[in-house]
Design a protein around this motif. Structure first.
Motif, short mmCIF file in Angstrom:
data_model
loop_
_atom_site.label_atom_id
_atom_site.label_comp_id
_atom_site.label_asym_id
_atom_site.label_seq_id
_atom_site.Cartn_x
_atom_site.Cartn_y
_atom_site.Cartn_z
N TRP A 108 0.84 -1.19 0.00
CA TRP A 108 0.00 0.00 0.00
C TRP A 108 0.87 1.24 0.00
O TRP A 108 1.97 1.25 0.56
N LYS A 109 0.37 2.30 -0.59
CA LYS A 109 1.03 3.61 -0.58
C LYS A 109 0.24 4.50 0.38
O LYS A 109 -0.95 4.72 0.17
N PHE A 110 0.90 5.01 1.40
CA PHE A 110 0.28 5.89 2.40
C PHE A 110 0.68 7.33 2.08
O PHE A 110 1.87 7.63 2.01
N TYR A 111 -0.29 8.21 1.91
CA TYR A 111 -0.04 9.61 1.60
C TYR A 111 -0.35 10.46 2.83
O TYR A 111 -1.51 10.61 3.20
N PHE A 112 0.70 11.01 3.46
CA PHE A 112 0.53 11.85 4.64
C PHE A 112 0.08 13.23 4.17
O PHE A 112 0.84 13.97 3.55
N ALA A 113 -1.15 13.60 4.49
CA ALA A 113 -1.77 14.84 4.00
C ALA A 113 -1.39 16.02 4.88
O ALA A 113 -2.21 16.57 5.60
N GLN A 114 -0.13 16.38 4.82
CA GLN A 114 0.37 17.55 5.57
C GLN A 114 1.47 18.19 4.74
O GLN A 114 2.41 17.53 4.34
N THR A 115 1.32 19.48 4.49
CA THR A 115 2.37 20.22 3.80
C THR A 115 3.28 20.84 4.85
O THR A 115 3.13 20.60 6.05
N ASN A 141 7.01 3.22 1.97
CA ASN A 141 5.69 3.36 1.35
C ASN A 141 4.86 4.48 1.99
O ASN A 141 3.67 4.60 1.72
N LEU A 142 5.50 5.33 2.81
CA LEU A 142 4.85 6.53 3.36
C LEU A 142 5.31 7.72 2.52
O LEU A 142 6.49 8.09 2.56
N TYR A 143 4.40 8.27 1.76
CA TYR A 143 4.71 9.38 0.87
C TYR A 143 4.48 10.70 1.61
O TYR A 143 3.43 10.90 2.23
N ILE A 144 5.46 11.59 1.51
CA ILE A 144 5.46 12.88 2.21
C ILE A 144 5.29 13.98 1.18
O ILE A 144 5.91 13.92 0.10
N HIS A 145 4.50 15.00 1.51
CA HIS A 145 4.36 16.12 0.58
C HIS A 145 5.74 16.74 0.35
O HIS A 145 6.54 16.89 1.29
N GLN A 146 6.02 17.10 -0.89
CA GLN A 146 7.33 17.63 -1.28
C GLN A 146 7.76 18.81 -0.43
O GLN A 146 8.94 18.98 -0.13
N SER A 147 6.84 19.64 0.01
CA SER A 147 7.20 20.81 0.82
C SER A 147 7.63 20.45 2.23
O SER A 147 8.37 21.19 2.87
N LEU A 148 7.20 19.30 2.74
CA LEU A 148 7.57 18.85 4.08
C LEU A 148 8.87 18.04 4.07
O LEU A 148 9.60 18.00 5.07
N ALA A 149 9.15 17.40 2.96
CA ALA A 149 10.30 16.49 2.86
C ALA A 149 11.63 17.09 3.27
O ALA A 149 12.42 16.44 3.96
N PRO A 150 11.97 18.35 2.91
CA PRO A 150 13.28 18.90 3.31
C PRO A 150 13.49 18.94 4.83
O PRO A 150 14.63 18.87 5.28
N TYR A 151 12.44 19.00 5.58
CA TYR A 151 12.55 19.04 7.04
C TYR A 151 12.90 17.67 7.62
O TYR A 151 13.28 17.57 8.77
#
Length: 153
Positions: A108-115, A141-151
Motif C-alpha cells: 500500500w502507498k500511504f499519503y501523509f496529507a500535511q504540507t 511506502n509513506l509518501y510525504i508532501h514535497q514541501s515537508l520532505a526537506p525538514y
C-alpha cells in the motif's frame, strides 16, 4: 524518501490517505474533513456531521475511529494530532503506530496529507519532522508532501 506534490483527491485500491485527527474521531475539517466529505473547507456543519452516529462511513474514513479505516470509496488512516477538534498543539503525534501499519502493508502507498504549512493541528514543519524522526525510519511506502520532505532530510 518518497514524495508527492499534488493534493490527494482520488485513491486507488492500493492507496491510503493519512490525515491528522482528534482523539474523538470527529473528522470534520481540514484533511480529515476531506476524507469524510470529499470537500475542502470547514463544512461539517453544512453536512450536520455532529448528528452522524459513530461508525458512519465517510468518503474514506469512519466517524469515531482512529488508525486504519475503510470508508465508502477508499482507505484512510486517522493519526491523532490534537486532543479535541480546535485544540491546536494539544497532543504530540506518535507516528510509531502509523509506521507499523505501513510496514505491515508494504504493497500500500500511504499519503501523509500535511504540507510544510501549519495545519489545523498547529504543529510546524520542524515540529512534525521531529515527531516523525522520533518514531524511527520513515517507511518507504509513506509518501510525504514535497514541501515537508526537506525538514526530514
Amino acid at each position: 524518501m518518497n514524495t508527492y506534490t499534488d493534493l490527494i483527491t482520488e485513491l486507488k485500491d492500493d492507496e491510503v490517505f493519512v490525515f491528522g485527527a482528534n482523539l474523538d474521531g470527529f473528522h470534520g475539517a481540514g484533511a480529515a474533513g476531506y476524507a469524510t466529505f470529499g470537500e475542502r473547507g470547514n463544512v461539517w456543519r453544512d453536512h450536520r456531521y455532529g448528528k452522524w452516529p459513530n461508525g458512519t462511513k465517510g468518503r474514506w474514513n469512519v466517524k469515531g475511529q482512529l488508525g486504519p479505516q475503510i470508508g465508502r470509496e477508499g482507505k484512510s488512516y486517522a493519526l491523532p494530532t490534537v486532543v479535541r477538534a480546535g485544540m491546536r498543539r494539544s497532543l504530540q503525534p506518535d507516528f510509531t503506530p502509523l509506521y507499523r501499519c505501513c510496514n505491515r502493508n508494504p504493497n500500500w502507498k500511504f499519503y501523509f496529507a500535511q504540507t510544510s504549512q501549519s495545519g489545523l493541528n498547529g504543529w510546524t514543519a520542524v515540529e512534525l519532522a521531529t515527531f516523525m524522526k522520533r518514531a524511527g525510519p520513515i517507511p518507504a511506502n509513506l509518501y510525504i508532501h514535497q514541501s515537508l520532505a526537506p525538514y526530514l532530510e
